[in-house]
Design a protein around this motif. Structure first.
Motif, PDB file in Angstrom:
ATOM      1  N   THR A  52       0.855  -1.188   0.000  1.00  0.00           N
ATOM      2  CA  THR A  52       0.000   0.000   0.000  1.00  0.00           C
ATOM      3  C   THR A  52       0.885   1.231   0.000  1.00  0.00           C
ATOM      4  N   LEU A  53       0.303   2.378  -0.256  1.00  0.00           N
ATOM      5  CA  LEU A  53       1.068   3.623  -0.249  1.00  0.00           C
ATOM      6  C   LEU A  53       1.246   4.122   1.180  1.00  0.00           C
ATOM      7  N   SER A  54       2.433   4.574   1.478  1.00  0.00           N
ATOM      8  CA  SER A  54       2.687   5.171   2.789  1.00  0.00           C
ATOM      9  C   SER A  54       2.106   6.581   2.807  1.00  0.00           C
ATOM     10  N   TYR A  55       2.059   7.182   3.965  1.00  0.00           N
ATOM     11  CA  TYR A  55       1.506   8.534   4.081  1.00  0.00           C
ATOM     12  C   TYR A  55       2.257   9.507   3.184  1.00  0.00           C
ATOM     13  N   SER A  56       3.562   9.432   3.168  1.00  0.00           N
ATOM     14  CA  SER A  56       4.376  10.357   2.376  1.00  0.00           C
ATOM     15  C   SER A  56       4.187  10.140   0.876  1.00  0.00           C
ATOM     16  N   GLU A  57       3.812   8.928   0.481  1.00  0.00           N
ATOM     17  CA  GLU A  57       3.631   8.617  -0.941  1.00  0.00           C
ATOM     18  C   GLU A  57       2.246   8.996  -1.450  1.00  0.00           C
ATOM     19  N   ARG A  58       1.330   9.273  -0.547  1.00  0.00           N
ATOM     20  CA  ARG A  58      -0.027   9.662  -0.937  1.00  0.00           C
ATOM     21  C   ARG A  58      -0.049  11.152  -1.252  1.00  0.00           C
ATOM     22  N   ILE A  59       0.246  11.480  -2.462  1.00  0.00           N
ATOM     23  CA  ILE A  59       0.434  12.871  -2.891  1.00  0.00           C
ATOM     24  C   ILE A  59      -0.785  13.736  -2.609  1.00  0.00           C
ATOM     25  N   THR A  60      -1.965  13.251  -2.946  1.00  0.00           N
ATOM     26  CA  THR A  60      -3.169  14.077  -2.836  1.00  0.00           C
ATOM     27  C   THR A  60      -3.542  14.425  -1.402  1.00  0.00           C
ATOM     28  N   ILE A  61      -3.124  13.603  -0.474  1.00  0.00           N
ATOM     29  CA  ILE A  61      -3.504  13.830   0.925  1.00  0.00           C
ATOM     30  C   ILE A  61      -2.801  15.052   1.519  1.00  0.00           C
ATOM     31  N   HIS A  62      -1.731  15.505   0.851  1.00  0.00           N
ATOM     32  CA  HIS A  62      -0.964  16.648   1.345  1.00  0.00           C
ATOM     33  C   HIS A  62      -1.409  17.967   0.719  1.00  0.00           C
ATOM     34  N   LYS A  63      -2.413  17.914  -0.166  1.00  0.00           N
ATOM     35  CA  LYS A  63      -2.786  19.113  -0.905  1.00  0.00           C
ATOM     36  C   LYS A  63      -4.271  19.434  -0.803  1.00  0.00           C
ATOM     37  N   ILE A  64      -4.575  20.708  -1.042  1.00  0.00           N
ATOM     38  CA  ILE A  64      -5.954  21.190  -1.130  1.00  0.00           C
ATOM     39  C   ILE A  64      -6.094  21.808  -2.510  1.00  0.00           C
ATOM     40  N   TYR A  65      -7.007  21.296  -3.312  1.00  0.00           N
ATOM     41  CA  TYR A  65      -7.061  21.662  -4.719  1.00  0.00           C
ATOM     42  C   TYR A  65      -8.068  22.760  -5.071  1.00  0.00           C
ATOM     43  N   THR A  66      -9.008  23.055  -4.186  1.00  0.00           N
ATOM     44  CA  THR A  66     -10.006  24.078  -4.508  1.00  0.00           C
ATOM     45  C   THR A  66     -10.187  25.049  -3.340  1.00  0.00           C
ATOM     46  N   TRP A  67     -10.615  26.275  -3.683  1.00  0.00           N
ATOM     47  CA  TRP A  67     -10.854  27.276  -2.647  1.00  0.00           C
ATOM     48  C   TRP A  67     -12.028  26.882  -1.757  1.00  0.00           C
ATOM     49  N   SER A  68     -13.039  26.241  -2.335  1.00  0.00           N
ATOM     50  CA  SER A  68     -14.198  25.854  -1.526  1.00  0.00           C
ATOM     51  C   SER A  68     -13.803  24.840  -0.459  1.00  0.00           C
ATOM     52  N   THR A  69     -12.910  23.903  -0.809  1.00  0.00           N
ATOM     53  CA  THR A  69     -12.423  22.930   0.174  1.00  0.00           C
ATOM     54  C   THR A  69     -11.616  23.648   1.252  1.00  0.00           C
ATOM     55  N   PHE A  70     -10.766  24.572   0.838  1.00  0.00           N
ATOM     56  CA  PHE A  70      -9.968  25.350   1.790  1.00  0.00           C
ATOM     57  C   PHE A  70     -10.877  26.089   2.777  1.00  0.00           C
ATOM     58  N   GLN A  71     -11.889  26.756   2.259  1.00  0.00           N
ATOM     59  CA  GLN A  71     -12.791  27.526   3.117  1.00  0.00           C
ATOM     60  C   GLN A  71     -13.566  26.635   4.079  1.00  0.00           C
ATOM     61  N   ASN A  72     -14.017  25.473   3.599  1.00  0.00           N
ATOM     62  CA  ASN A  72     -14.735  24.542   4.474  1.00  0.00           C
ATOM     63  C   ASN A  72     -13.829  23.989   5.564  1.00  0.00           C
ATOM     64  N   TYR A  73     -12.604  23.620   5.195  1.00  0.00           N
ATOM     65  CA  TYR A  73     -11.648  23.114   6.173  1.00  0.00           C
ATOM     66  C   TYR A  73     -11.306  24.188   7.203  1.00  0.00           C
ATOM     67  N   LEU A  74     -11.113  25.416   6.725  1.00  0.00           N
ATOM     68  CA  LEU A  74     -10.768  26.518   7.629  1.00  0.00           C
ATOM     69  C   LEU A  74     -11.883  26.749   8.645  1.00  0.00           C
ATOM     70  N   LYS A  75     -13.113  26.776   8.172  1.00  0.00           N
ATOM     71  CA  LYS A  75     -14.245  27.026   9.067  1.00  0.00           C
ATOM     72  C   LYS A  75     -14.349  25.967  10.160  1.00  0.00           C
ATOM     73  N   HIS A  76     -14.281  24.704   9.778  1.00  0.00           N
ATOM     74  CA  HIS A  76     -14.464  23.634  10.757  1.00  0.00           C
ATOM     75  C   HIS A  76     -13.244  23.430  11.650  1.00  0.00           C
ATOM     76  N   ALA A  77     -12.056  23.677  11.121  1.00  0.00           N
ATOM     77  CA  ALA A  77     -10.858  23.572  11.957  1.00  0.00           C
ATOM     78  C   ALA A  77     -10.839  24.685  12.996  1.00  0.00           C
ATOM     79  N   CYS A  78     -11.361  25.849  12.619  1.00  0.00           N
ATOM     80  CA  CYS A  78     -11.425  26.969  13.566  1.00  0.00           C
ATOM     81  C   CYS A  78     -12.422  26.699  14.690  1.00  0.00           C
ATOM     82  N   TYR A  79     -13.523  26.015  14.365  1.00  0.00           N
ATOM     83  CA  TYR A  79     -14.460  25.623  15.429  1.00  0.00           C
ATOM     84  C   TYR A  79     -13.703  24.827  16.485  1.00  0.00           C
ATOM     85  N   PHE A  80     -12.869  23.916  16.013  1.00  0.00           N
ATOM     86  CA  PHE A  80     -12.124  23.026  16.915  1.00  0.00           C
ATOM     87  C   PHE A  80     -11.105  23.777  17.763  1.00  0.00           C
ATOM     88  N   VAL A  81     -10.264  24.600  17.145  1.00  0.00           N
ATOM     89  CA  VAL A  81      -9.200  25.259  17.922  1.00  0.00           C
ATOM     90  C   VAL A  81      -9.758  26.298  18.897  1.00  0.00           C
TER      91      VAL A  81
END
Length: 305
Positions: A52-81
């Motif tokens: 299987t692919l290791s964490y470092s080999e999973r290229i897509t898991i390290h990236k955010i490809y759209t602004w809508s995903t970024f904004q959704n992640y930012l909103k929910h991560a901020c709820y947490f912190v």
């Protein structure tokens, strides 16, 4: 006398924002990264069939490809912190990591989709995968409400007045953003079939050619009349997902083979609340690509019915 001002410690919200921004890959092809992942996995499985692919080999898991995903992640991560700061007085993002499972367990009342979104957002800021957290609820197709019930934004949308627009959507399967960018010059003719060449507004910026499957004559006429101009000067505020679903179903039904003629390896068996339902993988893949998706499970979960 000028006093030395002590540098203000960056807030947790700022730390989250900077962490997520460091992963932005706007304009980069997710499809190319997925293809590279498959290539790496294929090479590894030549040596070990269960590799299987290791964490470092999973290229897509390290990236955010759209602004809508970024904004959704930012909103929910901020709820947490913000919760971490209030409950435990955390000042550094790293201090919050130990409270992720407690937070996710408190969010169990939310929909499975929101729980998964929050887990994904936290995995991004802590450089791990959602598998490192407690399990969230399983997402069931039966719980999807998008386009299955009347949406609030559709209350003022008249199907009668927008009949031509609806027919266009059902015949082309375009997303709302793609419709807003669409120009008459994107009409192409190949092997006796008219297609829409999706060059702008596509998810991930990925080019595709979507066949026109109904009302061909009127749609071709409208495209040609538009020429270099936009085909739709105004795209109404309504939900096009249901029309994309109609488009997907028509393509799939036209291509699907009788079940007894589908080789076992080319059968897609649904799980969970759709257990027992079986689709033709070959027809699914073609229908999926016409919609601008590459994974057949996406149309199985969201488009086929």
């Amino acid at each position: 006398m000028v006093r030395n001002r002590e540098k203000k410690h960056p807030s947790l919200v700022y730390q989250v924002e900077m962490k997520l921004k460091s992963k932005l890959a706007i304009g980069h092809s997710k499809y190319d990264d997925q293809r590279e992942e498959r290539r790496i996995l294929k090479e590894k499985r030549k040596i070990d069939s269960k590799a299987t692919l290791s964490y470092s080999e999973r290229i897509t898991i390290h990236k955010i490809y759209t602004w809508s995903t970024f904004q959704n992640y930012l909103k929910h991560a901020c709820y947490f912190v913000k919760w971490c700061k209030e409950q435990y007085g955390c000042k550094e993002l790293s201090e919050c990591r130990q409270y992720v499972n407690e937070w996710l367990s408190k969010r169990s009342g939310l929909s499975a989709y929101t729980q998964k979104l929050e887990a994904s957002a936290l995995a991004k800021i802590f450089d791990c995968t959602t598998e490192d957290f407690i399990k969230t609820e399983i997402r069931h197709r039966s719980n999807i409400t998008r386009s299955r019930n009347a949406a609030n934004r559709d209350k003022n949308f008249s199907e009668t007045k927008n009949k031509e627009f609806i027919e266009f959507c059902k015949a082309t399967g375009l997303r709302k953003k793609e419709l807003k960018c669409l120009r008459g010059t994107q009409l192409i003719f190949k092997n006796g079939i008219y297609y829409i060449a999706v060059t702008s507004g596509a998810k991930g910026g990925r080019y595709r050619e979507s066949p026109i499957i109904s009302n061909v004559e009127s749609i071709v006429k409208r495209m040609k009349e538009a020429g270099d101009s936009k085909v739709w000067s105004n795209v109404p505020d309504m939900d096009v997902h249901s029309y994309r679903s109609d488009y997907c179903m028509e393509i799939y039904n036209a291509l699907a083979r009788p079940m007894e003629k589908i080789p076992i390896k080319e059968r897609y068996h649904c799980r969970s609340d759709l257990k027992g339902v079986c689709y033709d993988k070959r027809a699914m893949l073609i229908a999926s690509r016409c919609l601008g998706h590459n994974r057949i499970n996406i149309i199985a979960e969201h488009y086929l019915r």
